[in-house]
Motif scaffolding. Structure first.
Motif, mmCIF file in Angstrom:
data_model
loop_
_atom_site.group_PDB
_atom_site.id
_atom_site.type_symbol
_atom_site.label_atom_id
_atom_site.label_comp_id
_atom_site.label_asym_id
_atom_site.label_seq_id
_atom_site.Cartn_x
_atom_site.Cartn_y
_atom_site.Cartn_z
ATOM 1 N N LEU A 71 0.834 -1.207 0.000
ATOM 2 C CA LEU A 71 0.000 0.000 0.000
ATOM 3 C C LEU A 71 0.865 1.252 0.000
ATOM 4 C CD1 LEU A 71 -2.545 -1.137 2.750
ATOM 5 C CD2 LEU A 71 -2.893 -1.198 0.267
ATOM 6 N N ALA A 72 0.513 2.201 -0.838
ATOM 7 C CA ALA A 72 1.226 3.476 -0.910
ATOM 8 C C ALA A 72 0.339 4.587 -0.360
ATOM 9 C CB ALA A 72 1.616 3.788 -2.356
ATOM 10 N N PRO A 73 0.911 5.545 0.376
ATOM 11 C CA PRO A 73 0.097 6.613 0.970
ATOM 12 C C PRO A 73 -0.423 7.584 -0.081
ATOM 13 C CG PRO A 73 2.422 7.064 1.280
ATOM 14 C CD PRO A 73 2.349 5.682 0.688
ATOM 15 N N THR A 74 -1.547 8.201 0.227
ATOM 16 C CA THR A 74 -2.086 9.276 -0.605
ATOM 17 C C THR A 74 -1.948 10.586 0.171
ATOM 18 O OG1 THR A 74 -4.337 9.122 0.300
ATOM 19 C CG2 THR A 74 -3.781 7.655 -1.538
ATOM 20 N N GLU A 75 -2.486 11.659 -0.368
ATOM 21 C CA GLU A 75 -2.417 12.945 0.319
ATOM 22 C C GLU A 75 -3.343 12.993 1.529
ATOM 23 O OE1 GLU A 75 -3.128 16.043 -2.454
ATOM 24 O OE2 GLU A 75 -1.348 15.630 -3.665
ATOM 25 N N THR A 76 -4.257 12.032 1.615
ATOM 26 C CA THR A 76 -5.186 11.975 2.732
ATOM 27 C C THR A 76 -4.669 10.997 3.779
ATOM 28 O OG1 THR A 76 -7.045 12.401 1.249
ATOM 29 C CG2 THR A 76 -7.567 11.529 3.426
ATOM 30 N N GLU A 77 -4.557 11.467 5.000
ATOM 31 C CA GLU A 77 -4.030 10.628 6.066
ATOM 32 C C GLU A 77 -4.886 9.374 6.265
ATOM 33 O OE1 GLU A 77 -2.894 10.865 10.839
ATOM 34 O OE2 GLU A 77 -3.511 12.671 9.754
ATOM 35 N N GLY A 78 -4.222 8.227 6.340
ATOM 36 C CA GLY A 78 -4.921 6.971 6.562
ATOM 37 C C GLY A 78 -5.461 6.315 5.315
ATOM 38 N N VAL A 79 -5.370 6.991 4.180
ATOM 39 C CA VAL A 79 -5.884 6.446 2.923
ATOM 40 C C VAL A 79 -4.706 6.023 2.038
ATOM 41 C CG1 VAL A 79 -7.253 6.891 0.854
ATOM 42 C CG2 VAL A 79 -7.951 7.877 3.046
ATOM 43 N N TYR A 80 -4.743 4.792 1.586
ATOM 44 C CA TYR A 80 -3.667 4.224 0.779
ATOM 45 C C TYR A 80 -4.228 3.651 -0.523
ATOM 46 C CZ TYR A 80 -0.938 4.398 5.115
ATOM 47 O OH TYR A 80 -0.293 4.817 6.255
ATOM 48 N N THR A 81 -3.352 3.482 -1.500
ATOM 49 C CA THR A 81 -3.743 2.815 -2.737
ATOM 50 C C THR A 81 -2.908 1.547 -2.907
ATOM 51 O OG1 THR A 81 -2.190 4.176 -4.016
ATOM 52 C CG2 THR A 81 -4.481 4.909 -3.909
ATOM 53 N N VAL A 82 -3.480 0.564 -3.567
ATOM 54 C CA VAL A 82 -2.813 -0.719 -3.774
ATOM 55 C C VAL A 82 -1.743 -0.588 -4.854
ATOM 56 C CG1 VAL A 82 -3.119 -3.115 -4.492
ATOM 57 C CG2 VAL A 82 -4.865 -1.998 -3.069
ATOM 58 N N VAL A 83 -0.521 -0.998 -4.515
ATOM 59 C CA VAL A 83 0.595 -0.986 -5.472
ATOM 60 C C VAL A 83 0.668 -2.329 -6.194
ATOM 61 C CG1 VAL A 83 3.101 -0.737 -5.746
ATOM 62 C CG2 VAL A 83 1.886 0.636 -4.032
ATOM 63 N N PHE A 84 0.570 -3.420 -5.446
ATOM 64 C CA PHE A 84 0.503 -4.751 -6.033
ATOM 65 C C PHE A 84 -0.016 -5.732 -4.989
ATOM 66 C CE2 PHE A 84 4.903 -4.633 -4.377
ATOM 67 C CZ PHE A 84 4.917 -5.768 -3.582
ATOM 68 N N VAL A 85 -0.416 -6.902 -5.466
ATOM 69 C CA VAL A 85 -0.873 -7.987 -4.589
ATOM 70 C C VAL A 85 -0.055 -9.230 -4.919
ATOM 71 C CG1 VAL A 85 -2.804 -9.441 -3.878
ATOM 72 C CG2 VAL A 85 -3.205 -7.039 -4.478
#
Length: 234
Positions: A71-85
């Motif tokens: 998971l990579a961080p976004t500009e919103t604290e606590g919100v991440y996006t999936v990089v790979f599975v």
């Protein structure tokens, strides 16, 4: 010939509709809701989940048979996006965390949801496998730096996790510092994941499900058109 066209059209529609639930399987799923154990920077135990925040802990996280979601961080604290599975194949995955990244590890000894009575985190495993690159995962109630976990902590995946940058992750409920995550839990060696996972090394990328809806629509139109033509000829 008419029967062949109808049969092909029906198969196309069935296939399109069959893949749709898989892509949406993780939407709104809380990975802590079915985990038998949860540790920050610890080792996966049984039907458990771990959240890894540094490379030192990554080496001892017991991810050989787990589903590893970077998971990579976004500009919103606590919100991440999936990089790979990555789906565990019995080997320690060659994964390195970059700055700000965290890794969600999810384990179950089965991939069969009918065995949930015996393996309580099977649905968590399937939800982790269904995640796609670019999807959102929201972490609340967990202090990443301190490793503390609040009683109402959650790790929620899919469309229900808000990406609205004007609404940051919940900061009103501080993590419960009286209950630090257990970092000394032993690695789980008694229950490897289902052997059927060995054939898959990494989940495919597919951040956009638009093509699925298009396929469903095209298939439906084809079937309707064929049926109308046949009716008119009769």
């Amino acid at each position: 010939m008419k029967k062949i066209i109808v049969l092909i059209s029906c198969l196309v529609l069935v296939f399109s509709l069959a893949v749709l639930p898989v892509s949406a399987a993780a939407d709104g799923y809380d990975f802590l809701s079915t985990a038998s154990e949860f540790f920050v920077n610890g080792s996966i135990v049984g039907e458990g989940v771990v959240l890894i925040t540094n490379n030192d802990s990554l080496a001892n996280a017991n991810l050989k048979w787990a589903i590893s979601v970077m998971l990579a961080p976004t500009e919103t604290e606590g919100v991440y996006t999936v990089v790979f599975v990555h789906t565990g194949d019995g080997n320690t995955p060659a994964i390195t965390l970059e700055e700000g990244q965290v890794l969600l590890g999810v384990h179950s000894s089965s991939s069969d949801p009918t065995q949930i009575g015996e393996y309580q985190n099977v649905n968590g495993k399937l939800a982790a496998m269904a995640l796609e690159i670019g999807e959102v995962v929201t972490i609340t109630g967990i202090d990443i730096e301190a490793g503390t976990v609040a009683d109402d902590a959650s790790i929620i995946a899919g469309a229900s996790a808000s990406t609205d940058e004007s609404t940051p992750a919940d900061e009103s409920t501080p993590a419960d510092e009286s209950a630090p995550a257990n970092e000394s839990a032993p690695a789980d060696t008694s229950a490897p994941a289902d052997a059927s996972d060995n054939s898959v090394a990494e989940a495919p990328a597919g951040g956009n499900n638009t093509w699925i809806y298009i396929a469903c629509g095209v298939a439906a139109v084809i079937i309707v058109a064929v049926v109308v033509v046949m009716v008119k000829k009769k």
